[in-house]
Design a protein around this motif. Sequence first.
Motif, PDB file in Angstrom:
ATOM      1  N   ALA A   1       0.823  -1.205   0.000  1.00  0.00           N
ATOM      2  CA  ALA A   1       0.000   0.000   0.000  1.00  0.00           C
ATOM      3  C   ALA A   1       0.857   1.254   0.000  1.00  0.00           C
ATOM      4  O   ALA A   1       0.684   2.156  -0.817  1.00  0.00           O
ATOM      5  N   VAL A   2       1.823   1.284   0.887  1.00  0.00           N
ATOM      6  CA  VAL A   2       2.529   2.526   1.169  1.00  0.00           C
ATOM      7  C   VAL A   2       3.495   2.915   0.064  1.00  0.00           C
ATOM      8  O   VAL A   2       3.762   4.099  -0.167  1.00  0.00           O
TER       9      VAL A   2
ATOM     10  N   THR B   1       2.902   9.389   5.642  1.00  0.00           N
ATOM     11  CA  THR B   1       2.300   8.087   5.947  1.00  0.00           C
ATOM     12  C   THR B   1       3.206   7.260   6.828  1.00  0.00           C
ATOM     13  O   THR B   1       2.759   6.611   7.776  1.00  0.00           O
TER      14      THR B   1
ATOM     15  N   LEU C   1      -3.858   7.162   0.728  1.00  0.00           N
ATOM     16  CA  LEU C   1      -3.744   5.974  -0.119  1.00  0.00           C
ATOM     17  C   LEU C   1      -4.797   5.969  -1.206  1.00  0.00           C
ATOM     18  O   LEU C   1      -4.514   5.661  -2.361  1.00  0.00           O
TER      19      LEU C   1
END
Lengths: 316, 411, 309
Positions: free
Chosen positions: A98-99, A110, C301
């Motif tokens: 995801a990151v 994040t 995200l």
Amino acid sequence: MGKKAMIIVCILVAASLPLYAGPYFLSVFNTIFVYMSLSLTWDMMLRTGQLSYGTAGLFGLGAYSSALLVAKAGVHPLLSIVLGGLFAGVVAFLLGFAVLRLRKIYFSITTLALTSVFAVVIRNLPRLTGGASGMVLPSALFSGDAAKNYWMVFALALGVIGISLWLSRSKTHYAINAIRNDEIAARSSGVDVFKYLLFMFVLTSSIQGVIGAFYAQQYAFVQPEATFSMNFLLLPLAMALVGGVYSTSGPVVGAVVLGVVSEYLKLIMPYGHLVVYGLIIVLVVLFMPRGLTRFVARQLARRGRVGGADRAALGN
Amino acid sequence: MMRISMLTVLALVLTLALSSAALAIEPIRFGAVNPLGDITGEQATRAMELAVKEINEAGGLLGRPVELIVIDDEMRPEVGAAAIDRLATVHNVDFFVGGMASGVHLAQVPALKKYEKITVWIGAASHQVELAVGPDADWYFHLHPWDYQQGASYGQGWTEIAQAHPEIEIKRIFLAYEEGAFGTDSYLAYQALHEQAKQGEGPYAQILTDFAGASFTSALLGGGDYRAVLRQAMAFNPDLFIWAGYDADAVPIVAQAMEIGFEPPLFVGAPPGWPADFGKNPLSDGVILYGMWAPALKEVSPVAKHFWDAYIEMHGHEPATYFAPLGYTNIMFIAEAIKAAGTLEKEALIEALRTIEYESPIGAVLKISPSNVISNQGFTSQKILQYIDGEQHVIWPFEYATAQIKYPFGR
Amino acid sequence: MQAAGSAKRLYIYTAALIVTAIIIWFWEPTALVYGIQRGSLYAVVALPLALILGILGVLNLAHGEFLTVGLYATYTLFRNYGWDPMASAVPVSIILAVVGIGVYLLTVRQVLKAGHLSQLLITFGIALVLSELLKSIYTTQPRAVFTTYSYAFTRFAGVRFGIYEFVYLAIALGVLFGLQLFLKKTRLGQATFAVGQNPTGAAIVGINVRFVYLFVFGLSIAIVGLVSAFMVPRVSVFPGAGTPFTMKSFALTAMAGLGNLNGILLAGLALGILEAIVNAIPGGAGWSDVVVFGVLILVILSRAFRGAR
């Protein structure tokens, strides 16, 4: 050849330190090696163009997993250090999907947010982790033997230095540099950007986990506020930047210089030494914006003492 | 030849004389690790300097001068641990003293166990430290009350106050605690005390029936909005509301309580320190605080008055935190034990430290007794203080009281 | 500075926020009030950071420390001259503008060409120097300013809540409105907008980029000063008071998306209300950080996976 000899001498001196230096000296350098390793991992990730603010988070995960293994499962401390690193690596692998789609400030914030999330989740599971009060381990690594702890962290630091050097000499570094300079161009040249980013993320996170686990075992306790402290992000970052980024020598030199300077300043100026420390950082950026190692290399080159090839190697 | 050997003999004699003179003036060294960047560590250090000055002016200890070496722990665990190594191996200190944060001290415990020097520590309230030190460390003395002891002493205090003032009822207590180690330890301690009270045991047995708690983020760590937890407290309708946080929370929490209209009969704060000029703030009137010391003690205790005056004279400002008299106590307590034992020999000194009683400017008598895990615990109880008309007063223990409690809290 | 099409998104998000707000009002009204108040505070503190990041490309790690300097300046004016904090808002913002410009000329300007990393490090050093200087002068003991209006309250639909903190919302709206006017209607503002879009291009057309940078930095710190003066009646003043706001401001800027100033107010309100909701649930307060950061990560995200980074 002169440079290689110097490096070998340095390693020998550092390795033999416990033979003639007392526990205090060893303690100071122990801390320097911890931060040096973290600084190198931060720089390694930076070489891919990603500015990670998650160092403290993976450090803390390694520390807590290692502490839990020793305290609750009776695992041998040294094994727990390996497993702590493994755990951090696995978490990084899973999060990476995801990151690692994020870039620039979004990646940075994040990773910073993840650090807080790890710390708060751990804090809110008191039955498992001891919660906000933390956990004390049955015994300290090597029973607190200064020399053995020193050799262990020295070996770890050497290992990380080796990994960093290998990275900069292996074929991987072409891909990494390409990604950093122009990701789109790299992608169109056929570089699997995500694969390299994931590899670097997992590699650096595992090392951070190992260092965190070692720290927890050495001081025999974990506690959310202390273990996830922002110092484990900010200081390695400053060390790499002061020493010179995108290199191995930069974080190494930065860690030693800042570590020694801060300890020395504190002893001669008990009150207000951090003001001077901050001023030194500001001055270094103003006068040596590309870092200490490159500044020194340039000065030496100017005096013609260093050949062209060595200069290139120093400046990476 | 003869002349040379005469000279040699003379040189030898002189060297012997000088070295024995040097040995005779070898000072007794106290090695302190304090957070110099924080007001607690700064004032503890200054108070220790005062104590050392007074001892030396009175002729030293056992005919030797006393020396204090202080190293900043920067509130970082690894730095605090390195400081212990330095004090032990570079400065060869005879005692380890000082301290404040529990997290830092936990990292120092392995190092302290290496050297096993007599350690008299004034910091670290977390019970985790006790667990780390263990029951076998007879060289370890801990002066600061543990987190679980602090709650217990207040139970005794409130029971006595409730007996002396029949209109005061303390059946329902609500604790707002900061979510870190400090606040959470308080909450756990109160939960345990409540369990005891339900069985009819423990210091709260005669007063407490209902207890609830909720956490908040301290202003020190980026919080500062307590209205949610205050509303939960208000809904609980407690007889005594207490918050466990930091000095940065003191003013905002009482201001926000006023804003939402929350006025419990007893409004108590339990931070480790207090804001400057809190008394001058009109909101402070009637606020009760838990603490180890109040400036007002100089009115009722000659030792406290002496400390107060001497500190101001030496440093030019008033002591602002209990770590000042505690730092002074740290050094003086060891000094008294050295005088009582007549020697620096470890076993004799440990025995002396365990037996003597020291009247401390903190407003209590210091006598060592065992706690849950360790055998050498110093102070176990604290005081109940209250801001009345802008002044901080002691309202319990009664023998140190400087005022009667102002009840109930509210405009 | 705002990409086309995000105006529509702005309206959608605002509508969603209003609907959510109404729902929350009926569940736990004070959560909505506190959420709006705290959220506006986070937003108005974040705007200056976003400004510097957007125009200069510098992540100002000393942002929170400048806020602390403003708090102390307001406190000192109160302590020594008896000035009410709200009255010192303009003087403090001028003081801070001067301090900000001074710091900028001495340090940041020199490293504008050296790259973002050098700028990061130098602001880190500045943050350290500022907070440690304040510590040496004032010690770590907190200070406070007492004003009767800081805990003023009102009743609405049977619910009692404090009203002072709505001033943060007012300032946020004022700053946003003022910035919009500035960027669109003034020459300097249009130049600033251009520099934010493309500094090289702006220089080619003859815009004095160096002056724009100087002005924006000074303006940003002045806004920080303005906010700090209004914060003083409600907060404790201590050397670390502003530091947590650096990360929060950074988070809000990232959540709104670089260049999206209006989005910062929305993001701030959303996060503030979310935090207040979690805090209002008994036993929830310890989890509010996780929820807020979790949502932040999800928003970032989801935007990345949608392709609009």
